[in-house]
Scaffold this active site. Structure first.
Site, short mmCIF file in Angstrom:
data_model
loop_
_atom_site.label_atom_id
_atom_site.label_comp_id
_atom_site.label_asym_id
_atom_site.label_seq_id
_atom_site.Cartn_x
_atom_site.Cartn_y
_atom_site.Cartn_z
N MET A 11 0.84 -1.20 0.00
CA MET A 11 0.00 0.00 0.00
C MET A 11 0.87 1.25 0.00
O MET A 11 1.96 1.27 0.59
CB MET A 11 -0.90 0.01 1.24
N ASN A 12 0.40 2.28 -0.68
CA ASN A 12 1.09 3.58 -0.74
C ASN A 12 2.41 3.53 -1.50
O ASN A 12 3.29 4.36 -1.26
CB ASN A 12 1.33 4.14 0.67
N LYS A 15 1.05 2.92 -6.93
CA LYS A 15 0.56 2.11 -8.04
C LYS A 15 -0.42 2.89 -8.93
O LYS A 15 -0.27 2.94 -10.15
CB LYS A 15 -0.09 0.84 -7.52
N GLU A 102 -5.94 -1.96 -9.40
CA GLU A 102 -6.43 -2.90 -8.38
C GLU A 102 -6.59 -4.32 -8.94
O GLU A 102 -7.58 -5.02 -8.69
CB GLU A 102 -7.76 -2.40 -7.80
N ALA A 103 -5.59 -4.75 -9.69
CA ALA A 103 -5.67 -6.04 -10.39
C ALA A 103 -5.71 -7.24 -9.45
O ALA A 103 -6.08 -8.34 -9.87
CB ALA A 103 -4.49 -6.19 -11.36
N CYS A 159 8.41 1.67 5.22
CA CYS A 159 7.70 1.47 6.48
C CYS A 159 7.88 2.71 7.36
O CYS A 159 8.73 3.57 7.11
CB CYS A 159 8.28 0.22 7.15
#
Length: 215
Positions: A11-12, A15, A102-103, A159
Site C-alpha cells: 500500500m502507498n 501504483k 487494483e488487479a 515502512c
C-alpha cells in the site's frame, strides 16, 4: 509481441499514480488507452484514485464472472468514429495499451484474459496491484499474475521505521474510544473507509504488531 506487465507493491507505493502517469505518457504521444478496474473496488466508484489526489474515470468496470477479453474488445471497437474526438488530425487510433488498476481483485480466469489481450490482440496490458492481503496471503488475481505475466516490477515504499515495506496491515478504529488497532483476521476484501484503514509495514514491524503471527 505485446506483453502483460504486473507492477505490484505494498500500500502507498504509488501504483495508481504510476498507472495515471503511464496513461498520460501514451496520450501525450497521440496514442489511445483504455483504463479498467474490478467492480468490487468501490473506492472512487468508477474512477482511478491516486493518493496524491489525482483521479480519472475508467473506461469500463470488470464485474466478477465476466470475460475481460469481451469487455476489452467491446470498448476497443469504434462503432461511431464521429462520436470520438481525437486531439490529433486523422482517424481515431486503435488502442495502444490497456491499464488495469487494483488487479489483485481480478479472478484468475480474468487474468488469463489479460494475457490473451496482449498475445492475441497485440495490445500491451499494464496491471497494477498488491501481492498479499493484511494476513500475508496472496490475492487470487495477484497469484495468477505472478504466474503468467511476461514482466514483473516491484514498486517500492517505506515502512514507518524507514525500512522497505513489504506487508499490508489492516487497522480498525473503535467508535467509542477512538483507539486504532491492527487486526489480523477477517474477510480478505474490505475497501478503505471510515472504520477500516491500511498501512504498509516492513517484516520486522509487521511481526511486532502481530505478535509474531504470519497468516
Amino acid at each position: 509481441m505485446a506483453k502483460l506487465y504486473f507492477r505490484y507493491g505494498a500500500m502507498n507505493s504509488g501504483k495508481s499514480t504510476g498507472l495515471l502517469q503511464a496513461a498520460f505518457n501514451y496520450e501525450e504521444r497521440g496514442q489511445r488507452v483504455l483504463l479498467a478496474k474490478p467492480q468490487v473496488d468501490t473506492k472512487g466508484e468508477a474512477d482511478v484514485v491516486s493518493r496524491l489526489g489525482v483521479t480519472r474515470p475508467v473506461d469500463f468496470l470488470i464485474p466478477h464472472g465476466v470475460s475481460v477479453l469481451e469487455l476489452f474488445r467491446r470498448h476497443a471497437a469504434v462503432e461511431d468514429p464521429d462520436a470520438l474526438v481525437d486531439h490529433v488530425d486523422g482517424p481515431v487510433p486503435p488502442v495502444a495499451c490497456l491499464l488495469v488498476d487494483e488487479a489483485q481483485f481480478l479472478e484468475p480466469g480474468q487474468v488469463d484474459d489479460l494475457l490473451r489481450i496482449a498475445v492475441l490482440d497485440g495490445v500491451p496490458v499494464l496491471a497494477y496491484g498488491i501481492r498479499t492481503d493484511f494476513r500475508t496471503r496472496s490475492f487470487p488475481g495477484s497469484a495468477r499474475l505472478l504466474e503468467v505475466a511476461h514482466s514483473l516490477e516491484e514498486l517500492k515504499t517505506i515502512c514507518r521505521c524507514g525500512r522497505k515495506a513489504v506487508f499490508n496491515t489492516r487497522a480498525v478504529t473503535d467508535a467509542g474510544t477512538g483507539e486504532r488497532r491492527f487486526v489480523f483476521e477477517g474477510d480478505q476484501v474490505a475497501i478503505d473507509g471510515v472504520e477500516v484503514t491500511y498501512e504498509s509495514l516492513c517484516a520486522s514491524c509487521y511481526l511486532r504488531e502481530s505478535g509474531g503471527r504470519l497468516g
